[in-house]
Design a protein around this motif. Structure first.
Motif, PDB file in Angstrom:
ATOM      1  N   VAL A  18      69.337   6.386  19.428  1.00 13.75           N
ATOM      2  CA  VAL A  18      70.487   6.940  20.138  1.00 13.75           C
ATOM      3  C   VAL A  18      71.710   6.045  19.987  1.00 13.75           C
ATOM      4  N   ASN A  19      72.822   6.636  19.552  1.00 10.68           N
ATOM      5  CA  ASN A  19      74.152   6.062  19.704  1.00 10.68           C
ATOM      6  C   ASN A  19      74.815   6.814  20.848  1.00 10.68           C
ATOM      7  N   TYR A  20      75.628   6.132  21.631  1.00  8.45           N
ATOM      8  CA  TYR A  20      76.326   6.847  22.696  1.00  8.45           C
ATOM      9  C   TYR A  20      77.746   6.344  22.824  1.00  8.45           C
ATOM     10  N   LEU A  21      78.601   7.242  23.265  1.00 12.10           N
ATOM     11  CA  LEU A  21      80.013   6.927  23.471  1.00 12.10           C
ATOM     12  C   LEU A  21      80.292   6.785  24.959  1.00 12.10           C
ATOM     13  N   THR A  22      81.052   5.765  25.318  1.00 11.34           N
ATOM     14  CA  THR A  22      81.416   5.558  26.718  1.00 11.34           C
ATOM     15  C   THR A  22      82.832   5.018  26.800  1.00 11.34           C
ATOM     16  N   HIS A  23      83.549   5.394  27.864  1.00 13.65           N
ATOM     17  CA  HIS A  23      84.895   4.850  28.077  1.00 13.65           C
ATOM     18  C   HIS A  23      84.846   3.632  28.994  1.00 13.65           C
ATOM     19  N   ASN A  24      83.634   3.215  29.369  1.00 17.58           N
ATOM     20  CA  ASN A  24      83.446   2.032  30.216  1.00 17.58           C
ATOM     21  C   ASN A  24      82.806   0.928  29.369  1.00 17.58           C
ATOM     22  N   ARG A  25      83.604  -0.062  29.010  1.00 17.53           N
ATOM     23  CA  ARG A  25      83.107  -1.108  28.113  1.00 17.53           C
ATOM     24  C   ARG A  25      81.916  -1.861  28.696  1.00 17.53           C
ATOM     25  N   SER A  26      81.814  -1.924  30.019  1.00 20.72           N
ATOM     26  CA  SER A  26      80.705  -2.647  30.654  1.00 20.72           C
ATOM     27  C   SER A  26      79.368  -1.930  30.469  1.00 20.72           C
ATOM     28  N   LYS A  27      79.410  -0.647  30.070  1.00 20.80           N
ATOM     29  CA  LYS A  27      78.179   0.120  29.860  1.00 20.80           C
ATOM     30  C   LYS A  27      77.710   0.093  28.405  1.00 20.80           C
ATOM     31  N   GLN A  75      72.454   2.111  20.998  1.00 22.20           N
ATOM     32  CA  GLN A  75      73.707   1.390  20.776  1.00 22.20           C
ATOM     33  C   GLN A  75      74.893   2.137  21.375  1.00 22.20           C
ATOM     34  N   GLY A  76      75.708   1.407  22.116  1.00 18.90           N
ATOM     35  CA  GLY A  76      76.882   1.998  22.736  1.00 18.90           C
ATOM     36  C   GLY A  76      78.148   1.697  21.964  1.00 18.90           C
TER      37      GLY A  76
END
Length: 309
Positions: free
Chosen positions: A36-45, A53-54
């Motif tokens: 899984v790759n995932y996209l987040t707008h919260n760098r802490s996540k 991998q985020g």
């Protein structure tokens, strides 16, 4: 758990991976060796593990880490602001932009960069169908009149549909009321019933096409692993009325319901336009996804509530 899961060395990119449905999909992927790759707008996540991998993105500013596409075979799109908040003018704008803007950024990124993505499975909602107490709607039925919610869903689906123009198969999952322990509508029902404030909303006769969070997560993976495209309803085969839902929750919690039904005008006073979600009767079937071979674990409301409560 997934008799249809047969692919090896597969990697999926998920938007909204830390949300209610996304976290369950991620859990199932990790159990079964799907990377899984995932996209987040919260760098802490952002985590960086071999199979999880985020990557940072910000659809509002158009920022995205293009490395998120590396070795990705399919994209699951769950991005979107929570519908269950008061729909102020500014929040309506956020509801649209969080869905359409995120898909547009993904589309632009895929169009302008080398990748191996073959499929997009994107969230949608059954609110696109007309209010109904008797007619059961399927994916071929006409859409409802142009309320804000319907316009929102139409823009959402149109943004997902554009991916087909760059050779990517698109599956759209129109999801009903998701029942889960720690999110969605169930904790609100549970709190009101436990506080002896539970009561049917409006007449209580409006249909609620619901789905257990485990089943909806499995449908997303099923859609990818079976290479589905087109529109599918992600709802349990057995919808219930709001009154039946409320009574079933109270029975499972062993709590009495003593308040009268909450009148629709009172709901509209406190909830504004969002009250239409609670009062609308959504009678929707899921035969199409079942005909493709999907089997529900939780097709009965009492079985679902026993598991969750």
């Amino acid at each position: 758990m997934f008799h249809y899961l047969s692919r090896k060395n597969m990697r999926i990119l998920i938007t909204g991976a830390t949300g209610l449905i996304g976290s369950k999909i991620t859990e199932y992927c990790r159990q079964r060796g799907i990377e899984v790759n995932y996209l987040t707008h919260n760098r802490s996540k952002i985590q960086n593990e071999p199979n999880f991998q985020g990557f940072y993105w910000n659809p509002q500013t158009g920022e995205i880490d293009v490395k998120c596409l590396e070795k990705v075979d399919a994209v699951i799109n769950l991005a979107g602001a929570n519908l269950f908040k008061i729909w102020t003018k500014s929040y309506k704008k956020e509801l649209v932009e969080s869905r359409v803007g995120s898909l547009n950024l993904l589309f632009k990124t895929l169009k302008n960069n080398k990748h191996q993505v073959k499929q997009l499975v994107s969230a949608s909602a059954i609110g696109i169908y007309p209010h109904s107490f008797q007619k059961i709607y399927d994916e071929t039925d006409p859409q409802a009149a142009n309320s804000f919610l319907v316009k929102l869903i139409q823009k959402w689906e149109k943004a997902a549909g554009q991916f087909s123009t760059i050779g990517i198969d698109v599956a759209i999952l129109r999801t009903g009321m998701v029942l889960a322990k720690n999110g969605g509508a169930l904790p609100i029902f549970k709190l009101s019933v436990n506080s002896y404030l539970g009561a049917p909303l409006g007449t209580g006769k409006q249909w609620q096409s619901w789905i257990h969070v485990s089943d909806v997560a499995r449908i997303y993976l099923f859609a990818i692993l079976q290479n589905l495209d087109g529109v599918y309803n992600a709802v349990s085969p057995n919808p219930v009325t709001n009154e039946e839902m409320t009574n079933a929750i109270a029975e499972n919690l062993k709590k009495p319901l003593w308040l009268p039904k909450i009148p629709a005008p009172l709901l509209k006073l406190f909830m504004g336009q969002m009250a239409t979600v609670a009062l609308s009767s959504q009678l929707v079937e899921s035969k199409k996804i079942q005909q493709m071979g999907f089997e529900f674990y939780y097709s009965n409301i009492n079985k679902a509530l026993e598991d969750l409560l």
